[in-house]
Write a protein that holds these residues in place. Sequence first.
Motif, PDB file in Angstrom:
ATOM      1  N   ASN A  96     -37.759   9.709  19.890  1.00 20.54           N
ATOM      2  CA  ASN A  96     -38.909  10.542  19.565  1.00 20.54           C
ATOM      3  C   ASN A  96     -39.418  10.181  18.166  1.00 20.54           C
ATOM      4  O   ASN A  96     -38.749  10.487  17.177  1.00 20.54           O
ATOM      5  N   ASN A  99     -39.051  12.464  15.146  1.00 28.05           N
ATOM      6  CA  ASN A  99     -37.758  12.634  14.491  1.00 28.05           C
ATOM      7  C   ASN A  99     -37.377  11.443  13.615  1.00 28.05           C
ATOM      8  O   ASN A  99     -36.343  11.475  12.957  1.00 28.05           O
ATOM      9  N   LEU A 100     -38.200  10.398  13.639  1.00 31.17           N
ATOM     10  CA  LEU A 100     -37.797   9.148  12.978  1.00 31.17           C
ATOM     11  C   LEU A 100     -38.694   8.753  11.817  1.00 31.17           C
ATOM     12  O   LEU A 100     -38.291   7.964  10.959  1.00 31.17           O
ATOM     13  N   ARG A 103     -37.410   8.701   8.217  1.00 33.18           N
ATOM     14  CA  ARG A 103     -36.326   7.785   7.833  1.00 33.18           C
ATOM     15  C   ARG A 103     -36.673   6.318   8.027  1.00 33.18           C
ATOM     16  O   ARG A 103     -36.005   5.454   7.460  1.00 33.18           O
ATOM     17  N   LEU A 132     -29.042   3.965  16.441  1.00 34.22           N
ATOM     18  CA  LEU A 132     -29.384   5.384  16.548  1.00 34.22           C
ATOM     19  C   LEU A 132     -29.966   5.737  17.922  1.00 34.22           C
ATOM     20  O   LEU A 132     -29.753   6.832  18.430  1.00 34.22           O
TER      21      LEU A 132
ATOM     22  N   ASP B 134     -37.835  19.712  19.262  1.00 34.57           N
ATOM     23  CA  ASP B 134     -37.614  18.260  19.265  1.00 34.57           C
ATOM     24  C   ASP B 134     -36.132  17.909  19.239  1.00 34.57           C
ATOM     25  O   ASP B 134     -35.723  16.915  18.629  1.00 34.57           O
ATOM     26  N   LEU B 137     -34.682  14.596  24.193  1.00 32.48           N
ATOM     27  CA  LEU B 137     -35.633  13.585  24.647  1.00 32.48           C
ATOM     28  C   LEU B 137     -35.491  13.543  26.155  1.00 32.48           C
ATOM     29  O   LEU B 137     -34.433  13.188  26.673  1.00 32.48           O
ATOM     30  N   LEU B 139     -36.625  12.101  29.578  1.00 36.06           N
ATOM     31  CA  LEU B 139     -37.345  11.058  30.321  1.00 36.06           C
ATOM     32  C   LEU B 139     -37.081  11.176  31.821  1.00 36.06           C
ATOM     33  O   LEU B 139     -37.297  10.236  32.575  1.00 36.06           O
ATOM     34  N   TYR B 147     -31.549  13.109  26.791  1.00 36.32           N
ATOM     35  CA  TYR B 147     -30.666  12.898  25.645  1.00 36.32           C
ATOM     36  C   TYR B 147     -30.758  14.091  24.699  1.00 36.32           C
ATOM     37  O   TYR B 147     -31.831  14.687  24.552  1.00 36.32           O
ATOM     38  N   ASP B 149     -31.130  14.998  20.925  1.00 35.01           N
ATOM     39  CA  ASP B 149     -31.790  14.180  19.903  1.00 35.01           C
ATOM     40  C   ASP B 149     -31.640  14.814  18.518  1.00 35.01           C
ATOM     41  O   ASP B 149     -32.354  15.752  18.164  1.00 35.01           O
ATOM     42  N   THR B 151     -31.606  12.534  15.960  1.00 33.25           N
ATOM     43  CA  THR B 151     -31.849  11.297  15.198  1.00 33.25           C
ATOM     44  C   THR B 151     -32.501  11.609  13.854  1.00 33.25           C
ATOM     45  O   THR B 151     -32.361  10.833  12.913  1.00 33.25           O
ATOM     46  N   ALA B 152     -33.180  12.772  13.766  1.00 32.90           N
ATOM     47  CA  ALA B 152     -33.783  13.143  12.481  1.00 32.90           C
ATOM     48  C   ALA B 152     -32.701  13.329  11.416  1.00 32.90           C
ATOM     49  O   ALA B 152     -32.964  13.211  10.225  1.00 32.90           O
ATOM     50  N   GLU B 153     -31.465  13.612  11.847  1.00 33.57           N
ATOM     51  CA  GLU B 153     -30.362  13.769  10.898  1.00 33.57           C
ATOM     52  C   GLU B 153     -29.449  12.547  10.891  1.00 33.57           C
ATOM     53  O   GLU B 153     -28.342  12.589  10.357  1.00 33.57           O
ATOM     54  N   GLY B 154     -29.909  11.472  11.539  1.00 32.08           N
ATOM     55  CA  GLY B 154     -29.119  10.237  11.523  1.00 32.08           C
ATOM     56  C   GLY B 154     -27.989  10.220  12.534  1.00 32.08           C
ATOM     57  O   GLY B 154     -27.106   9.380  12.478  1.00 32.08           O
ATOM     58  N   LEU B 157     -28.678   9.220  19.482  1.00 33.28           N
ATOM     59  CA  LEU B 157     -29.038   9.895  20.736  1.00 33.28           C
ATOM     60  C   LEU B 157     -27.791   9.987  21.604  1.00 33.28           C
ATOM     61  O   LEU B 157     -26.988   9.065  21.639  1.00 33.28           O
TER      62      LEU B 157
END
Lengths: 259, 346
Positions: A96, A99-100, A103, A132, B134, B137, B139, B147, B149, B151-154, B157
């Motif tokens: 998404n 969310n990226l 970074r 990731l 968010d 994810l 699909l 998934y 998600d 990823t915003a915190e590293g 997924l």
Amino acid sequence: MVRLGFSQELLRLKLKERIQASGVAFDDLALTQNRIADAFRSMSLAAEELAVVVVLRDFIPQVFAESCMDFVLGLDDASRQGWFRSFTRTIYLAGNPNNLVDRFSFRQLAKDGSIAWSAPAPFASSFTLRRLLSSFHAKIPDSALTDFETVVPAARLSGKTKILYVGVAGLTGVDYLIHLNHTLSEGILTGVISPGDRVLVRAVPSVNGCAELANLRVHVDLFDGRRLRAYAGISDSWLAACNSEDGSTCDVKNSPCFG
Amino acid sequence: MLWVDVMQKATAQFADVDCLYSHLTANGSEQTVGFWEFLDREVGDTDFSVHSEQEIGELYLRYHSQISKPSHSALSPYLRAVENGNWVHPISTRLYQIWSAHAVALRVHDPGAICDRWTAMPVEALIQRLAERDLCLDLRSKGGALYLDLTAEGIPLRQVITTEGHSNYLISLLRELVPQIQSYDHLILIHDRELHADYLLLQRILMRLGASVERVSISRVAIDGVVQSTRHGGWQGYTASDLTSNLMKVSDLPSIRLGMRLYFIATLGKGKPGSFNIGLLERAVRRAKSLILTADNRDSRESVESFLHRCSGRRKYVDPYKVTSGLLSKRRLAPFPREGFSEWYV
């Protein structure tokens, strides 16, 4: 231009032309002898080979095509040339972009935020993003199976319409994206399609015999690794003729591959 | 279970504590329903109510030695039954019965009967809740997977629903935990150290949804230097039944109850423990016996409340390791659970 009906010999020639355009050494004899896997393996890819990472939150073919064209037109000359020499290599990841973006730096975001493109860069530089996220997996959506039209971004229309055929028999969703992306982006990089052109994207089972196609995308046949297959290409010959009178597109139902 | 039991009893002295043992997660996992399907196919109708722990374990090994996995369609009636909550395979009923007997013998909260059953929210309602922030994810409508998600915190997924529609245990846990966020000031996730990455993800998601969450990871106990899952065997002779019946030959039940806690909680600890050592367990049971015998002469100046507060530090729960090692400390005498059991320890 390629004639209707693609022989293996013709596909070998087209593939060879494409490889030569990148200036990459490869085993010509293996290709001639139909040892296709050997021919691909023999390509001595340069260390500076570039790859683009595309992150997808959704799979809407029209949004993808528009986003792809925006991305390519936004590249500077050096990136364009480097990426073309690297066979417009692209890695498709599920993720998404929302969310990226804090970074990672992306070169281009789709208007609806569902797709993000990183600038062409050495493959290793995308390690963190690849760790990731996950590889993108999907089926070809129904919306890809009916014709859709996009316009190569420009201040005004050129009045020309091209048809981009994708042969979808046996393809997964990612295969479809791969062929659409290579054909669209290389179409722009080689000038086969230009800003302001309308591009009609049409899925057909096989592009063989569809039309005279430029930028023919040739790769190993999914069904038999000893053969080559044409997966996609761009046609403008019959439409260009139709367009000559009033600048409008002609009835696509007259196309030999309608349906 | 000893660890959870001490944490629950001790913490309950100054907070309302509920314990969730997730039946949905335990029974809805592929390895449980796969085992059930295997039994019905390979063993057929049998009176499982007379099976021993050992016999059930051997059948479980046979199931895992199979080369091919059962198809999703073969598992679907079992998954539906778990979802409906109205049926478990008789072999699991038998196993819960055996575990309940151990729980009674060791005075441990019985996970099958006493722990609360929380109502799970529907999968789609959960996904909508996650999608609004968010945190997933999705699909699936494109023939892909779903998934989690972060990823915003590293955090990478994590696939939790496959392209075929199978959901994994993280979905089950979220379905049970998310509806509880408003009802509790604090959630503590206790998990195997091997599941660290998944539980970190779970913790972060619950926190993003407004919960206050801590994690406690506990290592599995190695046998002969090897930590491995039940499915690989190696547990023969080390089941709770085996340990208790061997200890009963040399000691009494109250000493065994306390000694087991002293050994598994304080001696082995929660970090990276050494291998299980029967000699050390027996020594802990002897130590427990002498502690019980001398309890009346023990002159502790500290109240139970103050001791337990000391063992929680700044955390929201009492640390079972601190309580147990505190009981053993000669330097500062802790209050002692009379005759080996009290409300707050055994």
